[in-house]
Design an enzyme around this catalytic site. Structure first.
Site, PDB file in Angstrom:
ATOM      1  N   LYS A   1       0.824  -1.239  -0.017  1.00 27.64           N
ATOM      2  CA  LYS A   1       0.088  -0.015   0.181  1.00 27.64           C
ATOM      3  C   LYS A   1       0.947   1.252   0.144  1.00 27.64           C
ATOM      4  CE  LYS A   1      -4.175  -1.590   0.515  1.00 27.64           C
ATOM      5  NZ  LYS A   1      -5.692  -1.082  -0.071  1.00 27.64           N
TER       6      LYS A   1
ATOM      7  N   ASP B   1      -8.258   0.070   6.405  1.00 26.28           N
ATOM      8  CA  ASP B   1      -8.158  -1.243   7.431  1.00 26.28           C
ATOM      9  C   ASP B   1      -6.734  -1.050   7.946  1.00 26.28           C
ATOM     10  OD1 ASP B   1     -10.297  -2.650   6.979  1.00 26.28           O
ATOM     11  OD2 ASP B   1      -9.681  -3.349   5.036  1.00 26.28           O
TER      12      ASP B   1
END
Length: 398
Positions: free
Chosen positions: A75, A123
């Site tokens: 990410k 998340d």
């Protein structure tokens, strides 16, 4: 569960906008931006010959994103990259000239960035990337975290100076909250999922992920025949599948999307031919993949570029974490978080149940991605039985 792609769009060319985003030119831009990051290094690619022999395959390689840009996850490539691009576009508009990554440190550009706030739901890992990107350019970040995000992951984001906003409910609810609050406050949402009217920024996030597969193609001795990649809303899977389809065309590898059985939103999209919400039941241990509706942009790519969809169970994800921490046959020690080894878990399941469906044999060359290291070290230790630092120390002294 296992499903071959029967969509009418399967193996058709990508939409022009997706081909442009995920193709060679987009990947070139990502690499140019990465070259200006002080801590950018190509992440390692490991061969797993013992595992390949055990499964009767020609080769297995795993690309380890646990080392990416100091954030421990793939990410890191998406959120920060999108923030940089958006700051340069806003500054270019205000200053009346074209700007590039080398201009991010100019005082007039940083003055524009200082007036901007970037928001997202997370998340854990995506929010960390957005927060880091905002800090690097002198902007503000507001990160929305739902009830399932661990305190350790929240603290890791907050270290980058982000405002942390807690919301009840699951990830999908936090996405809606981030969008609503940002609209009221004139913040810029940098989401890794898309919705009608909001596609370009998630496309930039996905574009950042193309660095993974471009590096892997350079590192591999031969082009893979099969690629297994995990999915939450589908962004990384779509980025890698889309780039492979654009660059390799009909010679591209068979591409398999792997999800938690408890949060299989891309699988559900493949069943009905469009993104749909799936029921939110018992949480999955694969926390970074706990999403209940596929990103429409990601699905548009995967409908064309993915060849199969499958799910794995909780125990399979945990077993892979342990297998990578304590490899047999002299393989490399790899620290994989709860979601990191899910692609490998899919391969193991496929070897047992779907070998013929996917053409897996002694000539197959398989690529999988460890998408995260131990981004929650406490949870990792609970599941593996040893903290990640000790796992790596044991390798170093072996």
């Amino acid at each position: 569960m296992f499903l071959l792609n029967r969509n009418a769009s399967h193996r058709r060319p990508l939409d022009p906008i997706d081909a442009d985003t995920l193709g060679v030119a987009g990947a070139d831009t990502v690499e140019r931006f990465l070259s200006h990051r002080d801590n950018h290094r190509m992440t390692p690619l490991h061969a797993l010959p013992a595992l390949a022999g055990e499964f009767g395959l020609g080769a297995i390689h795993i690309k380890d994103e646990g080392f990416r840009l100091g954030l421990g996850s793939f990410k890191a490539l998406g959120g920060a990259y999108a923030v940089f691009r958006l700051v340069l576009e806003e500054a270019g508009s205000r200053l009346g000239r074209l700007l590039d990554v080398a201009d991010l440190d100019r005082p007039d550009v940083r003055a524009v960035a200082a007036a901007m706030t970037f928001a997202c739901a997370t998340d854990g890992n995506h929010g960390r990337s957005v927060a880091q990107g905002a800090q690097l350019v002198g902007a503000r970040a507001a990160i929305f975290v739902h009830a399932g995000v661990s305190e350790e992951r929240i603290a890791a984001i907050a270290r980058y100076g982000a405002e942390m906003i807690r919301v009840d409910g699951n990830y999908d609810y936090s996405v809606r909250q981030a969008a609503q609050v940002s609209a009221d406050k004139d913040w810029t949402v940098v989401s890794d999922t898309s919705w009608p009217g909001y596609e370009r920024i998630p496309g930039l996030v996905m574009q950042g992920y193309t660095a993974i597969v471009r590096e892997a193609l350079r590192q591999l001795p031969r082009t893979p025949t099969h690629v297994f990649v995990q999915a939450g809303v589908g962004g990384i899977a779509a980025a890698l599948a889309g780039h492979l389809a654009t660059v390799l065309g009909d010679a591209r590898p068979t591409f398999i999307v792997v999800e938690p059985a408890r949060a299989a939103c891309v699988f559900a999209a493949a069943q009905v031919g469009r993104p749909v919400k799936v029921a939110h039941g018992q949480p999955t241990v694969m926390a970074m993949l706990e999403c209940y509706e596929a990103s429409p942009v990601a699905w548009r790519v995967l409908a064309r570029a993915a060849d199969a969809f499958m799910t794995v169970d909780e125990d399979e994800a945990i077993a892979v974490m342990r297998r990578l921490a304590w490899p047999t046959g002299g393989g490399p020690v790899i620290v994989a978080g709860e979601s990191g080894g899910v692609g490998l878990a899919g391969l193991i399941r496929a070897v047992a149940d779907n070998r013929a469906d996917l053409g897996l044999d002694g000539k197959s060359r398989v690529l999988v991605i460890n998408t995260e290291g131990a981004t929650d070290p406490h949870r990792y230790a609970e599941l593996v039985g040893m903290n990640p630092a000790d796992v790596m120390t044991a390798e170093a002294t072996a």
